[in-house]
Motif scaffolding. Structure first.
Motif, short mmCIF file in Angstrom:
data_model
loop_
_atom_site.label_atom_id
_atom_site.label_comp_id
_atom_site.label_asym_id
_atom_site.label_seq_id
_atom_site.Cartn_x
_atom_site.Cartn_y
_atom_site.Cartn_z
N UNK A 110 0.80 -1.27 -0.01
CA UNK A 110 -0.01 -0.09 -0.08
C UNK A 110 0.79 1.32 0.07
N UNK A 111 2.00 1.02 0.47
CA UNK A 111 2.92 2.38 0.45
C UNK A 111 2.42 3.67 1.19
N UNK A 112 2.47 3.30 2.62
CA UNK A 112 2.04 4.37 3.16
C UNK A 112 3.30 5.27 3.57
N UNK A 151 2.46 4.49 10.02
CA UNK A 151 2.20 3.66 11.00
C UNK A 151 2.72 3.57 12.47
N UNK A 186 -4.15 6.22 11.84
CA UNK A 186 -4.18 4.95 10.93
C UNK A 186 -5.22 4.96 10.05
N UNK A 187 -6.36 5.40 10.55
CA UNK A 187 -7.50 5.63 9.65
C UNK A 187 -7.27 6.27 8.18
N UNK A 243 -5.21 5.93 6.21
CA UNK A 243 -4.87 5.08 5.48
C UNK A 243 -5.97 4.47 4.64
N UNK A 244 -7.15 4.34 5.27
CA UNK A 244 -8.32 3.75 4.80
C UNK A 244 -9.32 4.75 4.39
N UNK A 270 -11.47 3.77 1.51
CA UNK A 270 -12.14 2.54 1.85
C UNK A 270 -13.24 2.94 2.88
N UNK A 271 -13.13 3.56 3.91
CA UNK A 271 -14.41 3.88 4.75
C UNK A 271 -15.30 4.68 4.16
#
Lengths: 213, 480
Positions: A118-120, A125, A162-163, A165-166, A169-170
């Motif tokens: 995903x390459x954050x 993280x 962390x969220x 990253x998503x 998606x969320x």
């Protein structure tokens, strides 16, 4: 872009240590408000294309975490007789050391988890884990109800990192739900702190130790 | 979909109506009205009318939890009318509104198929139940509410992190990141394993805190001890089952990823730990409401133990969830009556409940016999199924530990319960105005009848739904 993100994350990490080393509750609230502001900017830096959604989540997070909640807590403070966390269960120097250990552990843990697909941003993280752990340290080592709420807020801040990253998606509805729940939680906690101070003339949770085996 | 919205919407509208009604005596009547409407909708949903799709849908375990919560709430709503009449001096506006909001949010939990929505609903139940704990406005109830809110919120925060981990494990596995449970299950085999393990542990700790598994149970004795019996019944029978649903749905994703072994180990070990901790604290327990809280810790342990023991254990576990919910209703409601009559919840002052309150005392005693797993009551059947699963899987040590712990708990709980019901009531207790009335006795009596019936036979629709739920979990076929 990535260097700006990393600079921001380093700042967030530094604020963690500031909270651990500070005894004045008012300055902890300001620190966490500042952290909230940085968090709100984070989604804009991490995601290259900024849509209306990212913008709204950013604005919502900033408004809630750096304006509304800190103001609520400052107002609660105004009615309370305390200004400082005088008797933490663990001293400030030890807390700082614990914080450093937690940050190191977060780095080590993040390095062991697979992130290649995903390459954050490299610090994202570890910064998230470190903030969660710092929140835990504050929650467990401070005795004033209001400081514990601040620990809980830091925990939520770490999860928010962390969220990011998503974010795609969320669904938007869930993001709003999460922020709303956080707001109501702090609101209810504020009311209860108020009742505690009236009932016991103190907001130390050490007084809340009559129920035990 | 529409049915799911009705299930969550009716109680929420009821909450608004209750909040708007000015009369303290008329307001509680909204509770049974909403509860009966909800029960009708829940029965329809259980029968399979409009299963829904997408975000709001009823899977088999969701149907079970929904029906259980609805039945329990219906019984509690009538009881609450009687209880609030006795407590006429207190403003019940917030109490009634929060009870209904609680019902709405638990229904949303049962229907929520999106990982994020599920989380939002669980957190909302925590927040709506916090004011219920503080109904008595005493220092102790304040302490209990603070612990409940803080420990609960932190636990739920970890579950949020776990949900994000699960989403990330889908991303890291190269899948599109739909967070609907069905999509997660379909894509699970390609998930990134380290993230999936982390996600399961965090979700287990998070929702386990809400269930009150040891060692995250510390809020439970305080909360159940200080809250009115009717709230205790709803938390111990309803909310814990909703949190269990979170673990069941997560477990299904992990099983689909081929990691059933990893998750089962955690479930089994933590289940036994919860039972052991409950056993230790139940011996010599003088506060009978706190005793019920430890009994709840024990039964939550049994639920996850059963889930970790394969298909047979999962059947027993889901059946036990229903049985435990009903018995907890009986015990908390009657404990509430005894508490009111004696104005104390310590066996130092409470004795002779069978003489002072024959109905409440009798039902309390019957509830004890049922909850400790004695035939012919329902929990015996489900506990026996779980034990059978342990033996069938060749887990003799686990089965043996379970039996020993059940015995210890039976003796510990028995000493407290017998002290409450036997002997002579004190002179002071005879003078209190409380006596058994139909409205505070019929609800636990109806629940107890259910416990007896389920002990004699499991009705076909219920058995089918539980069997569907076990298949739904998708346990791997045993290797020949």
């Amino acid at each position: 872009m990535s260097s700006a993100t990393d600079a921001l994350l380093v700042l967030i990490l530094l604020l963690n240590f500031f909270v651990l080393g500070s005894s004045r509750i008012r300055s902890i609230i300001y620190t966490i408000a500042a952290q909230g502001l940085l968090l709100g900017v984070l989604p804009l830096l991490v995601h290259e294309s900024i849509g209306v959604r990212e913008g709204l989540v950013s604005v919502g997070a900033i408004a809630l975490k750096s304006v509304v909640i800190p103001r609520m807590l400052l107002r609660a403070m105004a009615d309370l007789p305390i200004r400082r966390e005088i008797e933490p269960l663990v001293g400030y120097r030890t807390s700082l050391l614990l914080g450093a250990a937690a940050t190191g552990a977060s780095m080590a843990l993040a390095a062991r988890l697979p992130l290649e697909i995903v390459h954050p941003p490299p610090l994202l993280v570890p910064a998230s884990f470190a903030t969660v752990l710092t929140g835990f340290i504050v929650l467990t080592t401070r005795t004033k109800a209001i400081t514990q709420v601040l620990g809980y807020l830091m925990l939520e801040n770490g999860i928010f990192i962390f969220g990011v990253l998503l974010l795609e998606a969320m669904p938007f509805l869930v993001e709003v739900g999460v922020l709303l729940d956080l707001f109501v939680a702090i609101f209810v906690m504020g009311i209860i702190i108020n009742h505690i101070s009236r009932e016991f003339a103190s907001v130390s949770t050490e007084r809340l130790a009559e129920l035990r085996e | 979909m529409i049915l799911a919205l009705t299930l969550a919407g009716v109680p929420l509208c009821g909450a608004a109506i209750a909040y708007a009604i000015p009369s303290n005596t008329a307001r509680p009547l909204v509770l049974p009205v909403c509860a009966l409407a909800h029960l009708a909708a829940a029965v329809a949903a259980f029968a399979g009318v409009d299963a829904g799709a997408g975000w709001l849908a009823l899977d088999p375990p969701g149907r079970l939890v929904l029906l259980l919560v609805s039945v329990l709430f219906a019984a509690c709503s009538f009881y609450a009318v009687g209880y609030l009449r006795l407590r006429g001096e207190r403003d019940n506006k917030v109490f009634c509104a929060c009870l209904l909001a609680f019902l709405g949010m638990t229904s949303l939990i049962a229907c929520a198929q999106h990982l994020g929505l599920f989380w939002v609903a669980v957190e909302a139940t925590t927040l709506s139940s916090a004011p219920l704990l503080y109904f008595n406005r005493t220092g102790h109830s304040l302490e209990a509410t603070w612990k409940y809110l803080l420990i609960g919120s932190v636990g739920i925060a970890l579950a949020l992190l776990g949900s994000l981990f699960l989403g990330y494990s889908a991303l890291a596995g190269g899948q599109d990141s739909s967070l609907l449970f069905d999509d997660l299950v379909r894509n699970a085999p390609s998930f990134s394993k380290p993230w999936l393990h982390g996600a399961f542990i965090l979700l287990f700790v998070g929702y386990g805190t809400k269930m009150g598994l040891a060692p995250m149970h510390t809020w439970k004795p305080d909360a159940y001890g200080e809250t009115p019996g009717v709230v205790g019944a709803l938390l111990a029978g309803g909310l814990t089952s909703c949190a269990f649903l979170g673990i069941v749905r997560t477990f299904r994703v992990v099983v689909a990823a081929g990691e059933a072994e990893f998750a089962s180990q955690i479930l089994v070990v933590m289940g036994v730990v919860s039972m052991a901790v409950a056993g230790v604290f139940m011996v010599q327990q003088r506060d009978f409401k706190r005793m019920l809280a430890y009994s709840s810790v024990e039964h939550m342990g049994l639920l996850i133990l059963g889930l970790g023991l394969g298909p047979v254990g999962a059947y027993g576990s889901l059946l036990h969830m229903v049985n435990n919910g009903l018995v907890k209703g009986v015990m908390f409601l009657t404990a509430g009556n005894i508490h009111r009559a004696y104005e104390s919840k310590s066996t130092d002052e409470v004795s002779g409940a069978l003489r002072r309150l024959p109905w409440s005392g009798g039902l309390f005693l019957a509830g004890f016999i049922a909850v400790t797993g004695s035939p012919p009551f329902a929990p015996f059947v489900s506990e026996f199924t779980i034990l059978n699963a342990a033996i069938g899987e060749g887990r003799y040590i686990i089965g043996g530990l379970m039996l020993v712990l059940l015995l210890v708990i039976f003796m510990g709980m028995g000493a407290t319960v017998l002290a409450v019901v036997q002997g002579q009531p004190s002179a002071r207790a005879k003078r209190t105005p409380f006596h058994d009335r139909a409205i505070t006795i019929l609800p636990p009596l109806v629940l107890m009848t259910g416990v007896v019936i389920l002990g004699l036979f499991v009705p076909a629709p219920l058995r089918r739904t539980i069997e569907e739920a076990v298949r739904f979990l998708g346990f791997p076929e045993p290797q020949p």
